[in-house]
Design an enzyme around this catalytic site. Structure first.
Site, PDB file in Angstrom:
ATOM      1  NE  ARG A  77      -8.754  11.809   3.539  1.00  0.00           N
ATOM      2  CZ  ARG A  77      -8.950  10.516   3.254  1.00  0.00           C
ATOM      3  NH1 ARG A  77     -10.062  10.128   2.675  1.00  0.00           N
ATOM      4  NH2 ARG A  77      -8.028   9.635   3.526  1.00  0.00           N
ATOM      5  CG  ASN A  83      -1.882   1.105   1.287  1.00  0.00           C
ATOM      6  OD1 ASN A  83      -1.826   2.017   0.437  1.00  0.00           O
ATOM      7  ND2 ASN A  83      -2.761   1.095   2.259  1.00  0.00           N
ATOM      8  CD  GLU A 143      -8.803  -1.294   3.940  1.00  0.00           C
ATOM      9  OE1 GLU A 143      -8.320  -0.914   5.030  1.00  0.00           O
ATOM     10  OE2 GLU A 143      -9.112  -0.516   3.032  1.00  0.00           O
ATOM     11  CG  HIS A 146     -12.532   3.393   2.810  1.00  0.00           C
ATOM     12  ND1 HIS A 146     -13.110   4.341   3.618  1.00  0.00           N
ATOM     13  CD2 HIS A 146     -11.197   3.609   2.888  1.00  0.00           C
ATOM     14  CE1 HIS A 146     -12.175   5.094   4.163  1.00  0.00           C
ATOM     15  NE2 HIS A 146     -10.992   4.675   3.723  1.00  0.00           N
ATOM     16  NE  ARG A 200      -6.416   1.308  -0.090  1.00  0.00           N
ATOM     17  CZ  ARG A 200      -6.509   2.415   0.641  1.00  0.00           C
ATOM     18  NH1 ARG A 200      -5.473   2.861   1.299  1.00  0.00           N
ATOM     19  NH2 ARG A 200      -7.634   3.054   0.705  1.00  0.00           N
TER      20      ARG A 200
END
Ligand code: ADP
Length: 405
Positions: free
Chosen positions: A244, A13, A387, A183, A94
């Site tokens: 964010r 990732n 993940e 996601h 990813r």
């Protein structure tokens, strides 16, 4: 004594200043090693590697992803694993944005690299970093197939009304402006686990999944089909996140551009790095925020309230969109650990058949679990996301020539 790596998958990732990796067996789920290189490109970069029950950290200049993967390879070697000779079945990457081009895990070829590069205007920081990871892995491990797994893929078939922004259709079409969702790997994995946990068919269930990590997103899944999600064209839309903003009146940006003369880059930094919980109270970690609230800190309390308010707004919207909800599931760092967030997100919804059991909710566990009462008609669950495992499984399947969903 090192574990066999035969058939294992290296999951990468690659971010703009970090590289997270995990070496794991997709079938047994055994994690052989994992690590993270941080502050890549800065003076104080470091890499931490865990293998065989030991953790080691090196602090040294890591100029780029290539240097980070070199350092990781050396740390693998020091722990007894030669990555190039480890019998890996795949490297799983990813990739944040698949645009309209990619909606399945995809074997990386030169053409795929070009296409990911072409669509990287949609997520400039993310996709460029992901591509750097892909290019470095292909160079350093040329005999191991690289597979790209896209964060947008699960939401590829969002209904048109959920995917479309109400702006000029010509402009939207020309610039690929629509809602993609992110996601997806986590929402797909967790909703699959929910069906397993409940012993129900995936396609029979109506689910709301709340992925609350540093980044945060919600999804509504109708009989196995995602029908809405809170992130949009970019991962900025939706819930209040660690740093964010989530949803904001687009007019605010025009105002800040015109009146405060903020440039695009300044707005980007404001919305992505200096907003959300951090913007509201200076901290983005819920452990710190909760401790500050406990000591009466008003800024922390306000940040928390704004976070919960937005979350409830999405839960309410998705309950209406789905009509009937079987399960609401919390996942990721905040969702798995912050019992106050879970409690407050669903407080007072008894009339909708949602009743949290306080004792079950406060229990700490790494397992999937139910936190609603036995009489709650909606099952409220906590399901740890994974993940890396989801990416590893999809990458291994593609490397075997299969095409997973
Ligand atoms: P990322 O989006 O970076 O993968 P994670 O899913 O790991 O993030 O979530 C990280 C966040 O989870 C932290 O910033 C923190 O707010 C929250 N978190 C982690 N552990 C706990 C805990 N024990 N209690 C409350 N919040 C936690």
């Amino acid at each position: 004594m090192s574990t066999s790596t035969d058939g294992a998958v290296l999951v990468l990732n690659a971010g703009s200043s970090s590289l997270k990796y995990q070496l794991l067996h997709p079938d047994t789920t055994e994690v052989i090693a994992e690590g993270i290189a941080e502050r890549i490109g800065e003076d104080e970069s470091s890499i931490t590697h865990e293998q065989n029950g030991e953790s080691s950290t090196r602090t040294e200049p890591l100029d780029d992803i290539s240097a980070a993967l070199d350092a990781a390879s050396e740390m693998f070697a020091a722990a007894g694993t030669d990555l190039a000779d480890a019998g890996l079945s795949a490297v799983g990457h990813r990739v944040v944005h698949g645009g309209r081009s990619f909606f399945h895990p995809t074997l990386v070829t030169d053409e795929v690299v070009s296409e990911i590069s072409r669509i990287s205007t949609l997520a400039p920081l993310h996709n460029k970093a992901n591509l750097a990871g892909i290019e470095v892995a292909r160079k350093k491990l040329p005999d191991v197939p690289s597979v790209a797994v896209f964060d947008t893929a699960f939401f590829h078939d969002l209904p048109d009304e959920a995917a479309t922004y109400a702006i000029d259709r010509g402009v939207a079409h020309l610039h690929a402006v629509r809602r993609y969702g992110f996601h997806g790997t986590s929402h797909q994995y967790v909703s699959g686990k929910v069906a397993e946990f409940l012993g129900r068919e995936y396609n029979d269930l109506n689910q709301i999944v709340l992925h609350l990590g540093n980044g945060a997103s919600a999804s509504a899944i109708d009989h196995g089909e995602p029908i809405d999600t809170s992130m949009g064209m970019t991962p900025l839309e939706g819930l209040v996140m660690g740093t964010r903003s989530g949803d904001i009146d687009p007019g605010v940006l025009l105002h800040l551009s015109r009146v405060a003369k903020l440039s695009n880059d300044q707005l980007d930094t404001l919305l992505n790095k200096n907003s959300g919980l951090k913007g509201l109270c200076g901290d983005n970690d819920f452990r710190t925020i909760t401790a500050r609230m406990d000591s009466g800190d008003e800024n922390a309390k306000r940040a928390y309230k704004v976070y919960i308010h937005r979350l409830r707004r999405y839960i309410g919207a998705y309950m209406i969109e789905l009509g009937n909800v079987d399960a609401i599931t919390f996942t990721a760092g905040v969702g798995e650990n912050a019992d106050n967030v879970r409690r407050d997100a669903l407080a007072g919804l008894e009339n909708y058949g949602i009743v949290i059991d306080d004792e079950r909710n406060s229990l700490r566990s790494k397992q999937a679990r139910r936190i609603s009462t036995d009489s709650s008609t909606v099952d409220v669950l906590v399901v740890p996301t994974n993940e890396e495992l989801a990416i590893a499984r999809q990458a291994a399947a593609v490397a075997r020539g299969e095409q997973p969903e």
